[in-house]
Design a protein around this motif. Structure first.
Motif, PDB file in Angstrom:
ATOM      1  N   HIS A  20      -6.788  -3.069   1.401  1.00  0.00           N
ATOM      2  CA  HIS A  20      -6.386  -2.055   2.556  1.00  0.00           C
ATOM      3  C   HIS A  20      -5.230  -0.982   2.171  1.00  0.00           C
ATOM      4  O   HIS A  20      -4.446  -1.316   1.241  1.00  0.00           O
ATOM      5  N   GLY A  21      -5.031   0.062   2.865  1.00  0.00           N
ATOM      6  CA  GLY A  21      -4.080   0.756   2.911  1.00  0.00           C
ATOM      7  C   GLY A  21      -2.889   0.699   3.743  1.00  0.00           C
ATOM      8  O   GLY A  21      -2.745  -0.354   4.250  1.00  0.00           O
ATOM      9  N   SER A  22      -2.353   1.684   3.920  1.00  0.00           N
ATOM     10  CA  SER A  22      -0.712   1.730   4.509  1.00  0.00           C
ATOM     11  C   SER A  22      -0.725   1.829   6.003  1.00  0.00           C
ATOM     12  O   SER A  22       0.166   1.598   6.548  1.00  0.00           O
ATOM     13  N   ALA A  23      -2.078   1.866   6.497  1.00  0.00           N
ATOM     14  CA  ALA A  23      -2.024   1.897   8.123  1.00  0.00           C
ATOM     15  C   ALA A  23      -1.003   2.439   8.802  1.00  0.00           C
ATOM     16  O   ALA A  23      -0.156   1.609   9.376  1.00  0.00           O
ATOM     17  N   PRO A  24      -0.539   3.593   8.636  1.00  0.00           N
ATOM     18  CA  PRO A  24       0.513   4.191   9.077  1.00  0.00           C
ATOM     19  C   PRO A  24       0.870   4.045  10.529  1.00  0.00           C
ATOM     20  O   PRO A  24       1.931   4.130  11.011  1.00  0.00           O
TER      21      PRO A  24
ATOM     22  N   PRO B 137       0.944  -1.237   0.135  1.00  0.00           N
ATOM     23  CA  PRO B 137       0.021  -0.019   0.128  1.00  0.00           C
ATOM     24  C   PRO B 137       0.624   1.332   0.031  1.00  0.00           C
ATOM     25  O   PRO B 137       1.905   1.140   0.496  1.00  0.00           O
ATOM     26  N   ILE B 138       0.314   2.307  -0.569  1.00  0.00           N
ATOM     27  CA  ILE B 138       1.089   3.546  -0.517  1.00  0.00           C
ATOM     28  C   ILE B 138       0.039   4.832  -0.036  1.00  0.00           C
ATOM     29  O   ILE B 138      -1.099   4.593  -0.506  1.00  0.00           O
ATOM     30  N   THR B 139       0.601   5.638   0.983  1.00  0.00           N
ATOM     31  CA  THR B 139       0.056   6.446   1.497  1.00  0.00           C
ATOM     32  C   THR B 139      -0.402   7.670   0.346  1.00  0.00           C
ATOM     33  O   THR B 139       0.422   8.002  -0.465  1.00  0.00           O
ATOM     34  N   THR B 140      -1.737   8.169   0.491  1.00  0.00           N
ATOM     35  CA  THR B 140      -1.952   9.264  -0.635  1.00  0.00           C
ATOM     36  C   THR B 140      -1.612  10.778   0.198  1.00  0.00           C
ATOM     37  O   THR B 140      -2.519  10.940   1.112  1.00  0.00           O
ATOM     38  N   PRO B 141      -0.512  11.349  -0.175  1.00  0.00           N
ATOM     39  CA  PRO B 141      -0.294  12.631   0.853  1.00  0.00           C
ATOM     40  C   PRO B 141      -1.288  13.522   0.760  1.00  0.00           C
ATOM     41  O   PRO B 141      -1.836  13.830  -0.336  1.00  0.00           O
TER      42      PRO B 141
ATOM     43  N   VAL C 194       0.795  -5.722  11.956  1.00  0.00           N
ATOM     44  CA  VAL C 194      -0.426  -5.978  11.148  1.00  0.00           C
ATOM     45  C   VAL C 194      -0.386  -7.161  10.262  1.00  0.00           C
ATOM     46  O   VAL C 194       0.546  -7.879  10.215  1.00  0.00           O
ATOM     47  N   ASN C 195      -1.554  -7.558  10.008  1.00  0.00           N
ATOM     48  CA  ASN C 195      -1.828  -8.782   9.270  1.00  0.00           C
ATOM     49  C   ASN C 195      -1.568  -8.815   7.916  1.00  0.00           C
ATOM     50  O   ASN C 195      -1.745  -8.166   7.019  1.00  0.00           O
ATOM     51  N   PRO C 196      -0.161  -9.974   7.510  1.00  0.00           N
ATOM     52  CA  PRO C 196       0.036  -9.758   6.125  1.00  0.00           C
ATOM     53  C   PRO C 196      -0.965 -10.682   5.011  1.00  0.00           C
ATOM     54  O   PRO C 196      -0.657 -10.942   3.984  1.00  0.00           O
TER      55      PRO C 196
END
Ligand code: NAD
Length: 357
Positions: free
Chosen positions: A277-281, A69-73, A289-291
């Motif tokens: 899912h997203g990047s759960a930063p 996942p990649i965060t959307t800034p 977190v769950n792989p």
């Protein structure tokens, strides 16, 4: 035969999830040369963009990628890397299998359906006109008073070609994966032109598969109720972008949530596999977190590569680990504070032991 696959660790919890998935996929014995390329918020300073051109070049060359996942800034002017990637590579189909695995806490069992979502047009085409703009006023003038003067306007383009293409993708998916039925979902009683056109396109394609794959149609609101009441009745669902976005999350909820929902973005030339899912930063670097969703995305990738036996072995191993419920991450435990919960890497180790058992 060795495959070369582009591997994008992503950001936030992406790198730890992708590292876990890579080890599990390698444990199946399929020979993969991973070409690792960074993308996401962590490399923006170095490259001036979260999606450097070499990432796209690598995927174009290898035609297959596994992506974290990649965060959307927010507020930086960069649009979503995920959207940019899908557009640049013309990944027009988003495929999300939603399957119940025994042991995952959920209100339902026996769900096994697949959402095939059109990824390129609809209200997501980005044709929007803000309140007070000349364009919005022009459209209002054409609407014979149907649009109130204090409106912002989003346009919903649905093309015959893109609709036929996504329908064909759904039917081909059904054939390749031993599925029996494709259901087209829209709201053609209200949006007679756009959604009516979508149904015409899906019907035309359905005729080509008559006798092989069943076809039916549901209105999206009725479909939501059906999915909540009798999800086991559905097989492959094909939809425009917005309905597909919403129903993918609904169906992920039916099978236990984001932690277990894999996905694929597929075009004519390349395919990118990634969790829903997203990047759960907030969990970054915690090995917590769950792989499962990223690993199951890897399982879909193996199927896409034609490595069906390896994909089956991986799926059997991960479903056994989930069913046993001991060697899983915190979110899969009845008590999220259970001290016996494993970390991301350790759950991957347990799956690898199962594959090798
Ligand atoms: P998210 O999916 O990252 O997290 C929501 C919550 O779900 C988390 O707080 C966590 O509790 C749970 N969760 C998510 N993944 C989990 C996992 N593997 N194991 C256990 N729990 C998990 O959604 P968000 O917080 O809305 O988004 C964070 C960032 O990710 C945003 O910048 C968003 O734009 C981005 N995003 C990226 C993608 C993608 O790369 N395809 C998809 C969705 C969101």
């Amino acid at each position: 035969m060795a495959y070369t696959v582009t591997l994008i660790p992503g950001d936030g919890t992406g790198p730890e999830l992708v590292a876990a998935a890579r080890r599990v996929i390698d444990a199946t014995g399929v020979n993969i040369d991973w070409e690792v390329h960074d993308a996401g918020v962590d490399i923006m300073e170095k490259y001036g963009t979260p999606l450097p051109e070499q990432v796209l070049e690598s995927i174009r060359r290898n035609r297959v990628a596994l992506k974290g996942p990649i965060t959307t800034p927010i507020g930086t002017g960069f649009r979503s890397v995920n959207v940019a990637l899908r557009h640049s590579l013309n990944l027009y189909a988003c495929v999300r299998p939603c399957k119940s695995y025994p042991g995952v806490r959920s209100r339902y069992s026996n769900v096994d359906l697949v959402i095939v979502r059109e990824n390129s047009e609809d209200l997501y085409a980005g044709v929007e006109f803000d309140l007070g703009t000349p364009e919005a006023r022009q459209i209002m003038a054409m609407s014979n008073g149907k649009i109130s003067k204090d409106s912002a306007i989003s346009i919903k383009p649905i093309s015959f070609e893109a609709s036929k293409k996504i329908a064909r993708h759904a039917f081909e998916y059904a054939i390749k994966n031993g599925r029996k039925k494709v259901t087209a979902v829209a709201k053609a009683n209200i949006m007679k032109f756009t959604d009516g056109l979508f149904y015409r396109a899906t019907q035309e394609v359905a005729q080509e598969y008559a006798g092989q794959i069943e076809y039916d149609e549901w209105l999206v609101d009725a479909m939501c109720m059906q999915l909540v009441q009798r999800p086991e009745n559905f097989d492959v669902l094909v939809m425009e972008n917005l309905y597909g976005d919403i129903l993918s999350d609904l169906c992920a909820g039916l099978v236990g949530g984001l932690g277990v929902a894999p996905g694929a973005n597929i075009g004519d030339d390349s395919a990118v596999f990634e969790a829903t899912h997203g990047s759960a930063p907030k969990y970054k670097g915690l090995n917590k977190v769950n792989p499962t969703a990223v690993i199951l995305s890897g399982m879909l990738m193996l199927r896409h590569l034609g490595e069906l036996a390896a994909a089956d072995r991986l799926e059997k191993a991960i479903s056994a680990i989930i069913a046993e419920g001991r060697e899983v991450t915190y979110d899969m435990k009845p008590d999220r504070n259970d001290p016996t919960a494993l970390g991301t890497a350790e759950m991957a180790d347990a799956i690898i032991r199962k594959i090798n058992a």
